[in-house]
Design an enzyme around this catalytic site. Structure first.
Site, PDB file in Angstrom:
ATOM      1  N   ASP A   1       0.771  -1.252  -0.027  1.00 22.39           N
ATOM      2  CA  ASP A   1       0.040   0.080  -0.017  1.00 22.39           C
ATOM      3  C   ASP A   1       0.602   1.337   0.313  1.00 22.39           C
ATOM      4  O   ASP A   1       0.344   2.326  -1.224  1.00 22.39           O
ATOM      5  CB  ASP A   1      -1.015  -0.696   1.611  1.00 22.39           C
ATOM      6  CG  ASP A   1      -2.107  -1.180   0.715  1.00 22.39           C
ATOM      7  OD1 ASP A   1      -2.206  -1.160  -0.013  1.00 22.39           O
ATOM      8  OD2 ASP A   1      -3.062  -0.848   2.491  1.00 22.39           O
TER       9      ASP A   1
ATOM     10  N   ARG B   1       2.899   6.094  -2.700  1.00 19.51           N
ATOM     11  CA  ARG B   1       3.367   6.861  -4.071  1.00 19.51           C
ATOM     12  C   ARG B   1       2.990   7.217  -5.108  1.00 19.51           C
ATOM     13  O   ARG B   1       2.958   7.924  -5.943  1.00 19.51           O
ATOM     14  CB  ARG B   1       4.695   6.284  -3.781  1.00 19.51           C
ATOM     15  CG  ARG B   1       5.862   6.466  -2.461  1.00 19.51           C
ATOM     16  CD  ARG B   1       7.284   6.158  -2.702  1.00 19.51           C
ATOM     17  NE  ARG B   1       7.767   4.477  -3.092  1.00 19.51           N
ATOM     18  CZ  ARG B   1       8.042   4.423  -4.559  1.00 19.51           C
ATOM     19  NH1 ARG B   1       8.494   5.452  -5.190  1.00 19.51           N
ATOM     20  NH2 ARG B   1       8.519   3.826  -4.935  1.00 19.51           N
TER      21      ARG B   1
ATOM     22  N   GLU C   1      -5.894   9.059   4.608  1.00 16.10           N
ATOM     23  CA  GLU C   1      -5.731   9.991   5.951  1.00 16.10           C
ATOM     24  C   GLU C   1      -5.069  10.881   6.312  1.00 16.10           C
ATOM     25  O   GLU C   1      -3.541  11.136   5.975  1.00 16.10           O
ATOM     26  CB  GLU C   1      -5.957   8.719   7.533  1.00 16.10           C
ATOM     27  CG  GLU C   1      -4.457   8.412   7.142  1.00 16.10           C
ATOM     28  CD  GLU C   1      -3.756   7.303   6.964  1.00 16.10           C
ATOM     29  OE1 GLU C   1      -2.859   7.466   6.761  1.00 16.10           O
ATOM     30  OE2 GLU C   1      -4.463   6.402   6.745  1.00 16.10           O
TER      31      GLU C   1
ATOM     32  N   ARG D   1       5.067  13.268  25.841  1.00 17.64           N
ATOM     33  CA  ARG D   1       3.576  14.209  26.454  1.00 17.64           C
ATOM     34  C   ARG D   1       2.171  14.246  25.606  1.00 17.64           C
ATOM     35  O   ARG D   1       1.828  13.159  25.142  1.00 17.64           O
ATOM     36  CB  ARG D   1       4.059  15.794  24.962  1.00 17.64           C
ATOM     37  CG  ARG D   1       5.574  16.225  25.801  1.00 17.64           C
ATOM     38  CD  ARG D   1       5.596  16.982  27.436  1.00 17.64           C
ATOM     39  NE  ARG D   1       6.890  17.350  27.081  1.00 17.64           N
ATOM     40  CZ  ARG D   1       7.513  17.458  28.366  1.00 17.64           C
ATOM     41  NH1 ARG D   1       6.689  17.476  29.559  1.00 17.64           N
ATOM     42  NH2 ARG D   1       8.261  18.425  29.040  1.00 17.64           N
TER      43      ARG D   1
ATOM     44  N   ALA E   1      -6.933   0.953   6.694  1.00 20.20           N
ATOM     45  CA  ALA E   1      -6.068   1.507   6.980  1.00 20.20           C
ATOM     46  C   ALA E   1      -5.518   2.226   8.772  1.00 20.20           C
ATOM     47  O   ALA E   1      -5.475   1.462   9.683  1.00 20.20           O
ATOM     48  CB  ALA E   1      -5.447   2.196   5.980  1.00 20.20           C
TER      49      ALA E   1
ATOM     50  N   PHE F   1      -8.537   2.230  10.739  1.00 20.57           N
ATOM     51  CA  PHE F   1      -8.893   0.894  11.181  1.00 20.57           C
ATOM     52  C   PHE F   1      -8.369   0.398  12.905  1.00 20.57           C
ATOM     53  O   PHE F   1      -8.836  -0.161  13.183  1.00 20.57           O
ATOM     54  CB  PHE F   1      -9.042   0.025   9.896  1.00 20.57           C
ATOM     55  CG  PHE F   1      -9.406  -1.652  10.182  1.00 20.57           C
ATOM     56  CD1 PHE F   1     -10.381  -2.007  10.371  1.00 20.57           C
ATOM     57  CD2 PHE F   1      -8.427  -2.579  10.587  1.00 20.57           C
ATOM     58  CE1 PHE F   1     -10.923  -3.567  10.927  1.00 20.57           C
ATOM     59  CE2 PHE F   1      -8.671  -3.802  11.080  1.00 20.57           C
ATOM     60  CZ  PHE F   1     -10.037  -3.787  11.303  1.00 20.57           C
ATOM     61  N   SER F   2      -6.627   0.589  12.059  1.00 13.85           N
ATOM     62  CA  SER F   2      -5.696   0.044  13.779  1.00 13.85           C
ATOM     63  C   SER F   2      -6.320   0.858  14.968  1.00 13.85           C
ATOM     64  O   SER F   2      -6.311   0.266  15.761  1.00 13.85           O
ATOM     65  CB  SER F   2      -4.446   0.749  13.099  1.00 13.85           C
ATOM     66  OG  SER F   2      -4.316  -0.692  12.460  1.00 13.85           O
TER      67      SER F   2
END
Length: 283
Positions: free
Chosen positions: A59, A64, A134, A144, A175, A178-179
């Site tokens: 992916d 790219r 995204e 932080r 992508a 989803f994670s």
């Protein structure tokens, strides 16, 4: 036709040579990007428009390729040489049928929504980028917490401390989003997905907003620096007080599809989802 390849693979030179030979037999010329053409044994592109961009890799390689294709509206066809390769149209063992489809022009085009992003600091737009999957606003320092206010169409939606915030297209919902626990959105849905990343708040749920909405992530002026990333590739440092605006992209990305398989089948196949249950039991 332009080839964008995963040059880190030891066999990519042979794959590119075989691809070039097969396409040449069908009257299709294959060129490579100037910085990788020699490595994969192809003549470099002279910058002229191409009919199609072929991505050989995972992916990341397809993203790219999308960078090269979007300015000229050329469609992108991905062949997965990696693991999941969700955006790819076919796996390497179907390469012959992919090349046949290219030569015969036996394919269809599926338009995918993108997201355009602006960084505003003290009322001035300092940076613009776009993404197929995204854009993320994340903390710049691991130790932080990034304090943000998320707005939709200029109205505050939620404020929290978090590792960051992600704004995804439907394509990107499978992508990073989803994670991070976001829902999967079918690619023909026109919408933006907002996903908090490890937020410290009682209300920090994903939200799906309309395609004409503008999502703004406002960094606390008295807080910490952040980092903007578009598709994990184009990055920009965000000082405290930055406002990052995300909206539907003015230009889509066209993906090549071969065959008529529905998105549901692709989802089940790529994620190895169980689809057999009590209905298939025999008593």
């Amino acid at each position: 036709m332009l080839l964008v390849a995963h040059t880190g693979r030891p066999d990519i030179g042979q794959i590119a040579a075989d691809t070039r030979k097969r396409l040449a037999a069908g009257g299709v010329e294959l060129v490579g990007l100037p910085d990788e053409a020699q490595e994969i044994g192809l003549p470099p592109t002279d910058g002229a428009p191409v009919e199609l961009v072929l991505a050989l890799g995972g992916d990341g390689t397809l993203l790219r390729a999308a960078e090269q294709a979007r300015p000229t509206a050329a469609p992108v066809l991905g062949v997965n040489l990696g693991r999941v390769g969700f955006l790819a149209e076919a796996d390497a063992d179907h390469m012959d049928s992919v090349l046949d489809a290219i030569v015969d022009r036996d394919y269809r085009i599926e338009q995918r929504m993108t997201v355009d992003v602006e960084v505003e600091v003290a009322g001035t737009v300092l940076y613009r980028c776009w993404a197929l999957n995204e854009m993320t606003v994340e903390k710049a320092i691991r130790e932080r917490v990034l304090d943000v206010v998320v707005e939709v169409d200029g109205r505050g939606l939620s404020a929290y401390g978090a590792d960051g915030v992600l704004v995804s297209t439907p394509t990107g919902s499978t992508a990073y989003a989803f994670s991070a626990g976001g829902p999967i959105i079918w690619p023909d849905v026109q919408a933006l997905l907002v996903v908090p990343l490890n937020a410290h708040a009682l209300f920090a749920r994903s939200a799906v907003v309309g395609p004409d909405s503008v999502v703004t992530v406002h960094l606390d002026p008295d807080g910490h620096d952040g980092v903007l990333a578009c598709d994990g590739r184009r990055t920009y440092g965000l000082p405290p007080g930055s406002r990052v605006h995300a909206r539907r992209g003015a230009e889509a990305v066209d993906l090549v599809r071969i065959g008529d398989g529905p998105f549901t089948d692709r989802l089940v196949r790529k994620f190895s989802l169980p689809v057999h249950g009590w209905r298939d039991q025999r008593h």
